[in-house]
Design an enzyme around this catalytic site. Structure first.
Site, PDB file in Angstrom:
ATOM      1  N   GLU A  49       0.802  -1.225   0.000  1.00  0.00           N
ATOM      2  CA  GLU A  49       0.000   0.000   0.000  1.00  0.00           C
ATOM      3  C   GLU A  49       0.835   1.275   0.000  1.00  0.00           C
ATOM      4  O   GLU A  49       0.287   2.358  -0.172  1.00  0.00           O
ATOM      5  CB  GLU A  49      -1.028  -0.006   1.146  1.00  0.00           C
ATOM      6  CG  GLU A  49      -0.548  -0.407   2.502  1.00  0.00           C
ATOM      7  CD  GLU A  49      -0.689  -1.903   2.770  1.00  0.00           C
ATOM      8  OE1 GLU A  49      -0.257  -2.714   1.925  1.00  0.00           O
ATOM      9  OE2 GLU A  49      -1.201  -2.250   3.856  1.00  0.00           O
ATOM     10  N   ASN A  50       2.155   1.161   0.172  1.00  0.00           N
ATOM     11  CA  ASN A  50       2.989   2.349   0.007  1.00  0.00           C
ATOM     12  C   ASN A  50       3.395   2.564  -1.443  1.00  0.00           C
ATOM     13  O   ASN A  50       4.206   3.444  -1.722  1.00  0.00           O
ATOM     14  CB  ASN A  50       4.219   2.293   0.919  1.00  0.00           C
ATOM     15  CG  ASN A  50       5.038   1.047   0.742  1.00  0.00           C
ATOM     16  OD1 ASN A  50       4.518  -0.004   0.387  1.00  0.00           O
ATOM     17  ND2 ASN A  50       6.330   1.142   0.972  1.00  0.00           N
TER      18      ASN A  50
END
Lengths: 224, 225
Positions: A51-52
Protein backbone atom coordinates in the site's frame (compact mmCIF):
# COMPACT_ATOMS: atom_id res chain seq x y z
CA UNK A 1 -7.33 -33.84 27.81
CA UNK A 2 -4.97 -31.70 25.74
CA UNK A 3 -6.03 -30.74 22.23
CA UNK A 4 -4.73 -32.52 19.21
CA UNK A 5 -1.93 -30.77 17.31
CA UNK A 6 -3.00 -27.76 15.29
CA UNK A 7 -1.33 -26.16 12.30
CA UNK A 8 1.57 -23.82 13.00
CA UNK A 9 1.40 -20.21 11.82
CA UNK A 10 3.69 -21.18 8.94
CA UNK A 11 1.33 -24.01 7.98
CA UNK A 12 -1.66 -21.67 8.01
CA UNK A 13 0.28 -19.45 5.59
CA UNK A 14 1.20 -22.50 3.51
CA UNK A 15 -2.45 -23.53 3.19
CA UNK A 16 -3.56 -19.96 2.41
CA UNK A 17 -0.91 -19.76 -0.34
CA UNK A 18 -2.76 -22.54 -2.18
CA UNK A 19 -5.67 -20.11 -2.65
CA UNK A 20 -3.59 -17.82 -4.92
CA UNK A 21 -4.14 -18.23 -8.66
CA UNK A 22 -1.30 -17.83 -11.15
CA UNK A 23 -0.85 -14.22 -12.22
CA UNK A 24 -2.87 -12.78 -9.33
CA UNK A 25 -2.34 -9.31 -7.88
CA UNK A 26 -2.15 -9.88 -4.15
CA UNK A 27 -1.87 -7.81 -0.97
CA UNK A 28 -0.62 -9.46 2.22
CA UNK A 29 -1.34 -7.90 5.61
CA UNK A 30 0.46 -8.07 8.96
CA UNK A 31 0.89 -11.29 10.89
CA UNK A 32 0.34 -14.71 9.38
CA UNK A 33 -0.50 -13.33 5.88
CA UNK A 34 2.99 -11.88 5.67
CA UNK A 35 4.38 -15.45 5.74
CA UNK A 36 2.38 -16.52 2.67
CA UNK A 37 4.99 -15.36 0.16
CA UNK A 38 7.37 -18.03 1.50
CA UNK A 39 4.99 -20.82 0.43
CA UNK A 40 3.90 -20.00 -3.13
CA UNK A 41 2.97 -23.16 -5.03
CA UNK A 42 5.67 -24.12 -7.55
CA UNK A 43 5.31 -22.76 -11.06
CA UNK A 44 3.04 -19.79 -10.32
CA UNK A 45 3.89 -16.10 -10.37
CA UNK A 46 1.92 -13.60 -8.30
CA UNK A 47 2.42 -9.84 -8.13
CA UNK A 48 2.57 -8.63 -4.56
CA UNK A 49 1.08 -5.19 -3.96
CA UNK A 50 2.14 -2.92 -1.11
CA UNK A 51 0.00 0.00 0.00
CA UNK A 52 2.99 2.35 0.01
CA UNK A 53 3.02 2.12 -3.77
CA UNK A 54 4.68 -1.03 -5.08
CA UNK A 55 3.40 -3.71 -7.42
CA UNK A 56 5.72 -6.65 -7.99
CA UNK A 57 7.55 -7.00 -4.68
CA UNK A 58 10.10 -9.79 -4.51
CA UNK A 59 11.70 -11.44 -1.50
CA UNK A 60 13.11 -9.59 1.48
CA UNK A 61 16.42 -7.83 0.67
CA UNK A 62 19.60 -9.68 1.65
CA UNK A 63 21.69 -8.21 4.47
CA UNK A 64 23.91 -5.51 3.03
CA UNK A 65 21.64 -5.00 0.02
CA UNK A 66 18.84 -3.12 1.78
CA UNK A 67 17.69 0.26 0.45
CA UNK A 68 15.72 2.30 2.98
CA UNK A 69 13.62 3.76 0.13
CA UNK A 70 12.47 0.27 -0.88
CA UNK A 71 10.42 -1.16 1.97
CA UNK A 72 7.10 -2.96 2.28
CA UNK A 73 4.14 -1.81 4.36
CA UNK A 74 5.75 -3.34 7.44
CA UNK A 75 8.95 -1.32 6.89
CA UNK A 76 10.87 -4.46 5.85
CA UNK A 77 13.48 -3.85 3.10
CA UNK A 78 12.35 -5.79 0.04
CA UNK A 79 13.36 -6.40 -3.58
CA UNK A 80 11.48 -6.17 -6.88
CA UNK A 81 10.67 -8.74 -9.53
CA UNK A 82 10.89 -7.94 -13.26
CA UNK A 83 7.85 -5.92 -14.32
CA UNK A 84 7.47 -4.13 -10.98
CA UNK A 85 6.18 -0.57 -10.74
CA UNK A 86 5.96 2.31 -8.26
CA UNK A 87 3.06 4.70 -7.70
CA UNK A 88 1.71 6.93 -4.95
CA UNK A 89 -0.13 5.79 -1.82
CA UNK A 90 -3.31 7.30 -3.32
CA UNK A 91 -3.03 5.10 -6.41
CA UNK A 92 -2.07 2.12 -4.25
CA UNK A 93 -5.39 2.46 -2.45
CA UNK A 94 -7.26 3.18 -5.65
CA UNK A 95 -6.18 -0.39 -6.40
CA UNK A 96 -7.33 -1.76 -3.03
CA UNK A 97 -10.71 -0.03 -2.97
CA UNK A 98 -11.44 -0.16 -6.67
CA UNK A 99 -11.59 -3.96 -6.88
CA UNK A 100 -8.29 -4.28 -8.75
CA UNK A 101 -6.64 -6.73 -6.35
CA UNK A 102 -7.51 -10.36 -7.04
CA UNK A 103 -6.77 -11.52 -3.52
CA UNK A 104 -5.96 -9.88 -0.21
CA UNK A 105 -5.04 -11.72 2.99
CA UNK A 106 -5.44 -10.07 6.39
CA UNK A 107 -4.94 -11.21 9.94
CA UNK A 108 -7.95 -11.30 12.22
CA UNK A 109 -9.14 -11.13 15.83
CA UNK A 110 -12.71 -12.19 15.01
CA UNK A 111 -14.79 -13.18 11.97
CA UNK A 112 -18.58 -13.35 12.22
CA UNK A 113 -20.93 -15.78 10.54
CA UNK A 114 -21.82 -13.04 8.04
CA UNK A 115 -18.15 -12.45 7.19
CA UNK A 116 -17.69 -9.30 9.30
CA UNK A 117 -14.02 -8.86 10.21
CA UNK A 118 -12.50 -7.33 13.36
CA UNK A 119 -8.73 -6.99 13.16
CA UNK A 120 -7.50 -3.63 14.39
CA UNK A 121 -8.38 -3.00 18.02
CA UNK A 122 -8.72 -5.19 21.10
CA UNK A 123 -11.38 -4.00 23.58
CA UNK A 124 -9.84 -2.34 26.61
CA UNK A 125 -6.45 -1.94 24.94
CA UNK A 126 -4.57 1.19 25.86
CA UNK A 127 -3.58 3.83 23.36
CA UNK A 128 -5.06 5.04 20.13
CA UNK A 129 -5.09 1.84 18.10
CA UNK A 130 -4.37 2.08 14.39
CA UNK A 131 -6.31 1.23 11.26
CA UNK A 132 -3.73 1.48 8.49
CA UNK A 133 -4.85 0.11 5.15
CA UNK A 134 -7.02 -2.71 6.49
CA UNK A 135 -10.43 -1.05 6.01
CA UNK A 136 -9.70 -0.06 2.41
CA UNK A 137 -8.41 -3.54 1.62
CA UNK A 138 -11.32 -5.27 3.34
CA UNK A 139 -13.84 -3.15 1.46
CA UNK A 140 -12.29 -3.52 -1.97
CA UNK A 141 -10.44 -6.81 -2.52
CA UNK A 142 -12.21 -9.16 -4.89
CA UNK A 143 -11.41 -12.05 -2.57
CA UNK A 144 -10.52 -11.52 1.07
CA UNK A 145 -8.84 -14.34 2.96
CA UNK A 146 -8.52 -13.99 6.72
CA UNK A 147 -5.65 -15.97 8.25
CA UNK A 148 -5.71 -16.47 12.01
CA UNK A 149 -5.64 -18.95 14.84
CA UNK A 150 -9.03 -20.60 15.32
CA UNK A 151 -9.11 -19.76 19.04
CA UNK A 152 -7.55 -17.20 21.34
CA UNK A 153 -4.74 -18.21 23.70
CA UNK A 154 -7.45 -18.72 26.34
CA UNK A 155 -9.37 -21.02 24.02
CA UNK A 156 -12.19 -18.59 23.17
CA UNK A 157 -13.60 -18.95 19.68
CA UNK A 158 -12.61 -16.31 17.12
CA UNK A 159 -15.22 -17.38 14.56
CA UNK A 160 -18.30 -16.00 16.24
CA UNK A 161 -21.97 -15.19 15.68
CA UNK A 162 -21.39 -11.45 16.02
CA UNK A 163 -18.05 -9.69 16.40
CA UNK A 164 -17.61 -8.02 19.78
CA UNK A 165 -14.36 -6.28 18.79
CA UNK A 166 -14.19 -3.05 16.75
CA UNK A 167 -15.04 -3.87 13.14
CA UNK A 168 -12.75 -3.49 10.16
CA UNK A 169 -15.45 -4.23 7.61
CA UNK A 170 -18.94 -5.63 7.26
CA UNK A 171 -19.58 -8.85 5.27
CA UNK A 172 -16.14 -8.52 3.67
CA UNK A 173 -14.56 -11.94 4.32
CA UNK A 174 -14.70 -14.65 1.65
CA UNK A 175 -12.55 -17.38 3.18
CA UNK A 176 -11.04 -18.02 6.60
CA UNK A 177 -7.92 -20.16 6.95
CA UNK A 178 -7.12 -21.16 10.53
CA UNK A 179 -5.03 -23.72 12.34
CA UNK A 180 -8.11 -25.98 12.38
CA UNK A 181 -10.06 -25.34 9.19
CA UNK A 182 -10.69 -23.71 5.84
CA UNK A 183 -14.11 -22.03 5.90
CA UNK A 184 -15.94 -20.23 3.09
CA UNK A 185 -18.41 -17.42 3.82
CA UNK A 186 -21.47 -18.06 1.66
CA UNK A 187 -24.88 -16.41 1.52
CA UNK A 188 -26.29 -19.42 3.40
CA UNK A 189 -23.60 -19.25 6.12
CA UNK A 190 -20.14 -20.56 6.97
CA UNK A 191 -19.30 -23.66 4.94
CA UNK A 192 -16.59 -25.94 6.33
CA UNK A 193 -14.43 -26.76 3.31
CA UNK A 194 -11.47 -28.52 4.97
CA UNK A 195 -10.32 -29.55 8.43
CA UNK A 196 -6.81 -29.80 9.88
CA UNK A 197 -5.25 -33.26 9.58
CA UNK A 198 -6.53 -35.49 12.39
CA UNK A 199 -9.53 -33.29 13.21
CA UNK A 200 -13.19 -34.12 12.59
CA UNK A 201 -15.80 -31.58 11.56
CA UNK A 202 -17.56 -32.12 14.92
CA UNK A 203 -14.35 -31.28 16.77
CA UNK A 204 -13.84 -28.12 14.71
CA UNK A 205 -17.47 -27.11 15.37
CA UNK A 206 -16.89 -27.59 19.10
CA UNK A 207 -14.14 -24.92 18.90
CA UNK A 208 -16.33 -22.54 16.88
CA UNK A 209 -19.13 -20.32 18.19
CA UNK A 210 -20.81 -19.74 14.80
CA UNK A 211 -22.68 -22.62 13.20
CA UNK A 212 -20.66 -24.38 10.48
CA UNK A 213 -22.42 -25.91 7.50
CA UNK A 214 -21.02 -29.39 6.89
CA UNK A 215 -21.71 -31.09 3.57
CA UNK A 216 -20.75 -34.75 3.46
CA UNK A 217 -17.28 -35.86 4.31
CA UNK A 218 -15.05 -32.80 4.84
CA UNK A 219 -11.53 -33.46 3.51
CA UNK A 220 -8.35 -32.77 5.46
CA UNK A 221 -6.05 -29.92 4.42
CA UNK A 222 -3.12 -31.06 2.31
CA UNK A 223 0.23 -29.58 3.29
CA UNK A 224 3.21 -30.83 1.33
CA UNK B 1 11.18 32.88 -13.21
CA UNK B 2 9.57 32.61 -9.82
CA UNK B 3 12.27 31.97 -7.23
CA UNK B 4 11.29 28.90 -5.23
CA UNK B 5 14.69 27.76 -4.00
CA UNK B 6 15.59 28.75 -0.47
CA UNK B 7 19.08 28.53 0.94
CA UNK B 8 18.45 26.85 4.27
CA UNK B 9 16.06 24.52 6.07
CA UNK B 10 15.34 27.18 8.66
CA UNK B 11 14.43 29.69 5.95
CA UNK B 12 12.13 27.12 4.36
CA UNK B 13 9.88 26.96 7.42
CA UNK B 14 10.35 30.47 8.80
CA UNK B 15 6.77 31.66 8.25
CA UNK B 16 4.81 28.60 9.40
CA UNK B 17 2.71 29.97 12.28
CA UNK B 18 1.56 28.40 15.53
CA UNK B 19 -1.70 26.55 15.03
CA UNK B 20 -1.00 25.72 11.38
CA UNK B 21 -2.46 22.64 9.70
CA UNK B 22 0.49 20.77 8.22
CA UNK B 23 0.75 17.56 6.18
CA UNK B 24 3.90 15.48 6.51
CA UNK B 25 4.85 12.94 3.81
CA UNK B 26 6.50 9.57 4.39
CA UNK B 27 5.71 5.96 5.12
CA UNK B 28 7.69 3.06 6.56
CA UNK B 29 10.83 5.12 7.10
CA UNK B 30 10.93 6.25 3.44
CA UNK B 31 10.09 9.66 2.03
CA UNK B 32 9.93 11.58 5.31
CA UNK B 33 10.96 15.27 5.23
CA UNK B 34 13.11 14.66 8.29
CA UNK B 35 15.30 17.73 7.85
CA UNK B 36 12.30 20.05 7.51
CA UNK B 37 10.69 18.44 10.56
CA UNK B 38 13.87 19.08 12.55
CA UNK B 39 13.90 22.71 11.40
CA UNK B 40 10.23 23.16 12.27
CA UNK B 41 10.78 21.64 15.69
CA UNK B 42 13.78 23.93 16.31
CA UNK B 43 11.58 26.96 15.66
CA UNK B 44 9.50 26.06 18.69
CA UNK B 45 6.25 26.21 16.76
CA UNK B 46 3.26 24.94 18.75
CA UNK B 47 -0.40 23.86 18.61
CA UNK B 48 -0.16 22.44 15.11
CA UNK B 49 -2.55 19.99 13.53
CA UNK B 50 -0.39 17.27 11.96
CA UNK B 51 -1.72 15.18 9.10
CA UNK B 52 0.43 12.16 8.36
CA UNK B 53 0.16 8.41 8.08
CA UNK B 54 2.08 7.81 11.31
CA UNK B 55 2.99 9.62 14.52
CA UNK B 56 6.74 9.15 14.50
CA UNK B 57 9.32 6.50 15.26
CA UNK B 58 10.67 7.23 18.74
CA UNK B 59 12.43 10.63 18.33
CA UNK B 60 12.52 10.23 14.55
CA UNK B 61 10.21 11.54 11.88
CA UNK B 62 7.28 13.28 13.65
CA UNK B 63 8.37 11.84 17.01
CA UNK B 64 10.33 14.94 17.93
CA UNK B 65 7.25 17.15 17.46
CA UNK B 66 5.25 15.01 19.91
CA UNK B 67 8.18 14.74 22.31
CA UNK B 68 8.35 18.55 22.47
CA UNK B 69 4.57 18.93 22.82
CA UNK B 70 4.20 20.89 19.58
CA UNK B 71 1.17 19.00 18.20
CA UNK B 72 -2.37 19.49 19.50
CA UNK B 73 -4.29 17.34 17.01
CA UNK B 74 -3.31 14.62 14.58
CA UNK B 75 -5.11 13.06 11.64
CA UNK B 76 -3.50 9.74 10.74
CA UNK B 77 -4.21 6.13 9.79
CA UNK B 78 -1.72 4.22 11.93
CA UNK B 79 0.24 5.94 14.71
CA UNK B 80 2.77 3.09 14.64
CA UNK B 81 4.41 0.67 17.04
CA UNK B 82 7.21 3.08 17.99
CA UNK B 83 5.16 6.28 18.32
CA UNK B 84 5.84 6.36 22.06
CA UNK B 85 5.94 10.16 22.36
CA UNK B 86 2.54 10.44 20.67
CA UNK B 87 1.03 7.70 22.84
CA UNK B 88 2.27 9.32 26.05
CA UNK B 89 0.72 12.68 25.11
CA UNK B 90 -2.44 10.98 23.87
CA UNK B 91 -2.88 9.08 27.15
CA UNK B 92 -2.61 12.39 29.06
CA UNK B 93 -5.15 14.06 26.78
CA UNK B 94 -2.56 16.55 25.51
CA UNK B 95 -3.11 15.57 21.89
CA UNK B 96 -6.29 14.45 20.15
CA UNK B 97 -6.39 12.01 17.26
CA UNK B 98 -8.68 11.26 14.33
CA UNK B 99 -8.01 7.82 12.86
CA UNK B 100 -8.78 7.56 9.15
CA UNK B 101 -8.48 4.47 6.95
CA UNK B 102 -5.26 4.90 5.01
CA UNK B 103 -6.71 5.01 1.50
CA UNK B 104 -9.50 7.31 2.63
CA UNK B 105 -6.85 9.60 4.13
CA UNK B 106 -5.26 9.76 0.65
CA UNK B 107 -8.58 10.25 -1.07
CA UNK B 108 -9.71 13.02 1.27
CA UNK B 109 -6.45 14.81 0.43
CA UNK B 110 -7.00 14.19 -3.26
CA UNK B 111 -10.54 15.55 -3.00
CA UNK B 112 -9.13 18.70 -1.39
CA UNK B 113 -6.61 19.06 -4.19
CA UNK B 114 -9.15 18.31 -6.89
CA UNK B 115 -11.70 20.87 -5.75
CA UNK B 116 -14.23 18.22 -4.74
CA UNK B 117 -16.42 18.80 -1.73
CA UNK B 118 -16.67 15.16 -0.68
CA UNK B 119 -17.27 11.62 -1.86
CA UNK B 120 -19.13 8.48 -0.85
CA UNK B 121 -17.33 5.24 0.03
CA UNK B 122 -18.09 1.78 1.37
CA UNK B 123 -14.86 1.87 3.40
CA UNK B 124 -15.57 2.08 7.12
CA UNK B 125 -19.31 1.45 6.86
CA UNK B 126 -20.53 -0.16 10.09
CA UNK B 127 -17.25 0.63 11.88
CA UNK B 128 -16.16 3.28 14.38
CA UNK B 129 -15.00 5.59 11.60
CA UNK B 130 -18.56 5.98 10.31
CA UNK B 131 -19.67 7.69 13.56
CA UNK B 132 -21.37 11.00 12.84
CA UNK B 133 -21.04 10.66 9.06
CA UNK B 134 -23.95 10.84 6.65
CA UNK B 135 -24.85 7.35 5.43
CA UNK B 136 -26.84 6.45 2.33
CA UNK B 137 -27.30 3.69 -0.21
CA UNK B 138 -25.87 4.13 -3.69
CA UNK B 139 -25.94 1.40 -6.34
CA UNK B 140 -27.40 -0.89 -3.68
CA UNK B 141 -24.43 -0.43 -1.35
CA UNK B 142 -24.26 1.19 2.07
CA UNK B 143 -21.80 4.05 1.97
CA UNK B 144 -20.70 7.05 4.02
CA UNK B 145 -19.87 10.62 3.05
CA UNK B 146 -16.22 11.60 3.49
CA UNK B 147 -15.11 15.22 3.39
CA UNK B 148 -11.87 16.70 2.02
CA UNK B 149 -8.80 17.29 4.18
CA UNK B 150 -7.07 20.53 3.28
CA UNK B 151 -4.02 22.00 4.99
CA UNK B 152 -2.01 25.19 5.05
CA UNK B 153 1.34 23.52 4.42
CA UNK B 154 2.76 20.22 3.19
CA UNK B 155 6.28 19.25 4.15
CA UNK B 156 7.37 16.59 1.70
CA UNK B 157 10.49 14.75 0.54
CA UNK B 158 11.45 14.15 -3.09
CA UNK B 159 14.58 12.93 -4.85
CA UNK B 160 15.15 15.58 -7.51
CA UNK B 161 13.61 18.98 -8.07
CA UNK B 162 14.34 21.20 -11.02
CA UNK B 163 14.47 24.93 -10.34
CA UNK B 164 10.78 25.23 -11.22
CA UNK B 165 9.76 22.57 -8.69
CA UNK B 166 9.08 19.58 -10.94
CA UNK B 167 9.72 16.55 -8.72
CA UNK B 168 10.85 12.94 -9.00
CA UNK B 169 10.92 10.37 -6.21
CA UNK B 170 13.18 7.42 -5.45
CA UNK B 171 11.61 3.94 -5.38
CA UNK B 172 8.89 3.63 -2.72
CA UNK B 173 9.80 6.97 -1.11
CA UNK B 174 6.98 8.49 -3.19
CA UNK B 175 4.09 7.26 -0.99
CA UNK B 176 2.02 10.17 0.42
CA UNK B 177 4.20 12.97 -0.95
CA UNK B 178 2.51 13.64 -4.33
CA UNK B 179 -1.05 13.67 -2.98
CA UNK B 180 -0.11 15.95 -0.08
CA UNK B 181 1.51 18.41 -2.48
CA UNK B 182 -1.88 18.74 -4.19
CA UNK B 183 -3.93 19.30 -1.05
CA UNK B 184 -2.35 22.38 0.53
CA UNK B 185 -1.85 26.11 0.12
CA UNK B 186 1.94 25.86 0.28
CA UNK B 187 4.13 22.83 -0.46
CA UNK B 188 7.67 22.90 0.90
CA UNK B 189 9.89 20.13 -0.42
CA UNK B 190 13.28 18.91 0.70
CA UNK B 191 15.22 17.13 -2.02
CA UNK B 192 18.44 15.22 -2.43
CA UNK B 193 19.36 17.27 -5.46
CA UNK B 194 18.30 20.44 -7.33
CA UNK B 195 18.88 20.28 -11.08
CA UNK B 196 18.53 22.84 -13.91
CA UNK B 197 15.20 23.32 -15.65
CA UNK B 198 14.96 20.89 -18.53
CA UNK B 199 17.14 18.19 -17.07
CA UNK B 200 14.24 16.06 -15.82
CA UNK B 201 12.57 14.50 -18.88
CA UNK B 202 8.97 15.81 -18.82
CA UNK B 203 7.52 12.29 -18.93
CA UNK B 204 9.44 11.43 -15.77
CA UNK B 205 8.01 14.27 -13.69
CA UNK B 206 5.76 12.82 -10.96
CA UNK B 207 4.73 16.03 -9.18
CA UNK B 208 4.42 18.94 -11.61
CA UNK B 209 5.85 22.28 -10.49
CA UNK B 210 2.41 23.86 -10.14
CA UNK B 211 2.04 22.00 -6.81
CA UNK B 212 5.44 23.06 -5.41
CA UNK B 213 6.15 26.43 -3.83
CA UNK B 214 9.43 26.19 -1.93
CA UNK B 215 12.46 23.96 -2.51
CA UNK B 216 15.40 23.25 -0.26
CA UNK B 217 18.28 20.88 -0.79
CA UNK B 218 18.94 18.67 2.20
CA UNK B 219 20.85 15.55 2.93
CA UNK B 220 18.27 13.02 4.16
CA UNK B 221 18.29 11.69 7.68
CA UNK B 222 17.18 8.11 8.12
CA UNK B 223 15.85 6.65 11.33
CA UNK B 224 16.03 2.92 11.76
CA UNK B 225 13.16 1.70 13.71
Amino acid sequence: MPDKPRLTREQIAQRAAQELPDGAYVNLGWGIPNLISNYLPKGITVYFHSENGILGMGPRAKPGEEDSDLVDAMKVPVTLIPGASFFSQADAHLMTRGGHLDVAALGGFQVSEKGDLANWKIPGSKGSGGIGGAMDIAAGARKLIVCMEHNTKDGAPKIVKECTYALTGVACTDTVVTDLAVIDVRPEGLVLREVAPGWSSEEVQAHTEAKLIVRGNVPAMRLE
Amino acid sequence: MKQKIVSSLDAAVVDIPDGARIMFGGFGGAGFPNNLIQALSRRGIKDITAISNNCGTRDGELGIMFKNGQVKHVICSFPGPHANHFQERYAKGEVTCELVPQGILCERMRAAGAGLLGFYTTVGVGTEVSAGKQECILDGKRCILELPIHADFALIKAHQADELGNLTYRLAARNFNPVMAQAVTMTIVEVDEIVPVGSIPPENVVTPAIFVHRIVQAKGLHYAG
